[in-house]
Scaffold this motif. Structure first.
Motif, PDB file in Angstrom:
ATOM      1  N   THR A   1       0.838  -1.277  -0.153  1.00  0.00           N
ATOM      2  CA  THR A   1      -0.096   0.018   0.127  1.00  0.00           C
ATOM      3  C   THR A   1       1.167   1.280   0.027  1.00  0.00           C
ATOM      4  O   THR A   1       1.916   1.099   0.308  1.00  0.00           O
ATOM      5  N   MET A   2       0.123   2.485  -0.384  1.00  0.00           N
ATOM      6  CA  MET A   2       0.866   3.628  -0.479  1.00  0.00           C
ATOM      7  C   MET A   2       1.360   3.988   1.119  1.00  0.00           C
ATOM      8  O   MET A   2       2.248   4.434   1.456  1.00  0.00           O
ATOM      9  N   GLU A   3       0.318   3.607   2.164  1.00  0.00           N
ATOM     10  CA  GLU A   3       0.778   3.820   3.555  1.00  0.00           C
ATOM     11  C   GLU A   3       2.047   3.162   3.884  1.00  0.00           C
ATOM     12  O   GLU A   3       2.895   3.469   4.982  1.00  0.00           O
TER      13      GLU A   3
ATOM     14  N   ALA B   1       4.945   4.642   2.537  1.00  0.00           N
ATOM     15  CA  ALA B   1       5.085   6.093   3.474  1.00  0.00           C
ATOM     16  C   ALA B   1       5.602   5.831   4.847  1.00  0.00           C
ATOM     17  O   ALA B   1       6.600   6.638   5.386  1.00  0.00           O
ATOM     18  N   GLU B   2       5.404   4.651   5.416  1.00  0.00           N
ATOM     19  CA  GLU B   2       5.734   4.469   6.801  1.00  0.00           C
ATOM     20  C   GLU B   2       7.302   4.039   6.783  1.00  0.00           C
ATOM     21  O   GLU B   2       7.782   4.543   7.689  1.00  0.00           O
TER      22      GLU B   2
ATOM     23  N   SER C   1       4.486  11.055   4.831  1.00  0.00           N
ATOM     24  CA  SER C   1       2.998  10.815   4.923  1.00  0.00           C
ATOM     25  C   SER C   1       2.837  10.236   3.591  1.00  0.00           C
ATOM     26  O   SER C   1       3.416  10.457   2.425  1.00  0.00           O
ATOM     27  N   SER C   2       1.706   9.461   3.519  1.00  0.00           N
ATOM     28  CA  SER C   2       1.025   8.878   2.345  1.00  0.00           C
ATOM     29  C   SER C   2       0.680  10.164   1.306  1.00  0.00           C
ATOM     30  O   SER C   2       0.623   9.557   0.080  1.00  0.00           O
TER      31      SER C   2
ATOM     32  N   VAL D   1       3.654  10.901  -0.724  1.00  0.00           N
ATOM     33  CA  VAL D   1       4.215   9.810  -1.818  1.00  0.00           C
ATOM     34  C   VAL D   1       2.896   9.950  -2.899  1.00  0.00           C
ATOM     35  O   VAL D   1       3.309   9.902  -4.005  1.00  0.00           O
ATOM     36  N   HIS D   2       1.575  10.238  -2.593  1.00  0.00           N
ATOM     37  CA  HIS D   2       0.573  10.390  -3.611  1.00  0.00           C
ATOM     38  C   HIS D   2       0.990  11.609  -4.418  1.00  0.00           C
ATOM     39  O   HIS D   2       0.806  11.612  -5.722  1.00  0.00           O
TER      40      HIS D   2
ATOM     41  N   LYS E   1       0.648   3.393  -6.865  1.00  0.00           N
ATOM     42  CA  LYS E   1       1.862   2.657  -6.729  1.00  0.00           C
ATOM     43  C   LYS E   1       2.466   2.164  -8.231  1.00  0.00           C
ATOM     44  O   LYS E   1       3.722   2.113  -7.988  1.00  0.00           O
TER      45      LYS E   1
END
Length: 217
Positions: A38-40, A43-44, A49-50, A53-54, A60
């Motif tokens: 996931t994008m999350e 990011a983690e 932050s997600s 990334v977005h 993705k």
């Protein structure tokens, strides 16, 4: 001659965030694959932050494409240093091109990631990915086209040779063997190179006119 202005702190921070995102994505693509991350999660691991990334990559697939683009920039530089002006035959040119691409693949992205790249490029679920991936292929094919133009100019190929058509034909041929190479972790580069060599020998033999038969006595 004026010097380029120093990179601002904000720009350096942005490039650092991008580098961390790419490194995190590479790790996750290797561990789990495109569909399962996931994008999350990216990011983690990257420590951002997600939303960041977005904003940088959209999806993705966009992150995956950024990995490919980074790899291809380095590959093009390698081809320029190790291929340009060094071959005197089509067979040598294509085989060296293939060897450089395969070696680069193993040291930069790994076969597992390349399988995800190929799948994403043909799935049709995100047209932007396919379009941008094709643009990357254009840049790689242009290397072969430029070298074919050099071979024509040096008299190693007939002046009637169409460098663009021939360059793309040879690029697609070696790309088929590249896909064979990355399709399995067990596929050996030497074996796939031999298959490509056989392909080239068969095609070039067909393109070479047979010697004229001696006159009947």
């Amino acid at each position: 001659m004026s010097e380029a202005p120093p990179t601002s702190l904000r720009e350096r921070q942005k490039e650092d965030r991008k580098a961390r995102i790419i490194a995190a994505a590479k790790r996750l693509f290797l561990e789990a694959g495109l569909e399962k991350i996931t994008m999350e999660a990216i990011a983690e691991i990257a420590g951002v932050s997600s939303v960041t990334v977005h904003n940088y990559y959209g999806t993705k697939s966009g992150v995956l494409l950024a990995l490919v683009a980074e790899s291809d920039r380095e590959l093009l530089a390698t081809l320029e240093g190790r291929l340009a002006g060094q071959c005197e035959s089509l067979t040598d040119l294509v085989l060296r091109f293939f060897e450089i691409v395969c070696a680069h693949t193993q040291t930069h992205l790994d076969k597992a990631i390349w399988r995800q790249v190929i799948a994403a490029s043909v799935s049709g679920t995100e047209p932007r990915f396919g379009k941008l991936y094709h643009e990357l292929d254009n840049r790689l094919a242009s290397v072969l086209i430029r070298e074919i133009e050099r071979l024509i100019g040096a008299g190693h190929l007939p002046e009637t040779t169409h460098p663009t058509h021939l360059g793309w034909a040879l690029f697609n041929l070696q790309n088929a063997r590249f896909i064979e190479y990355i399709s399995s972790d067990a596929a050996a580069q030497d074996q796939c190179r031999q298959h490509l060599s056989n392909d080239l020998n068969a095609l070039l033999a067909m393109a070479t006119p047979a010697p004229a038969a001696p006159p009947a006595t």
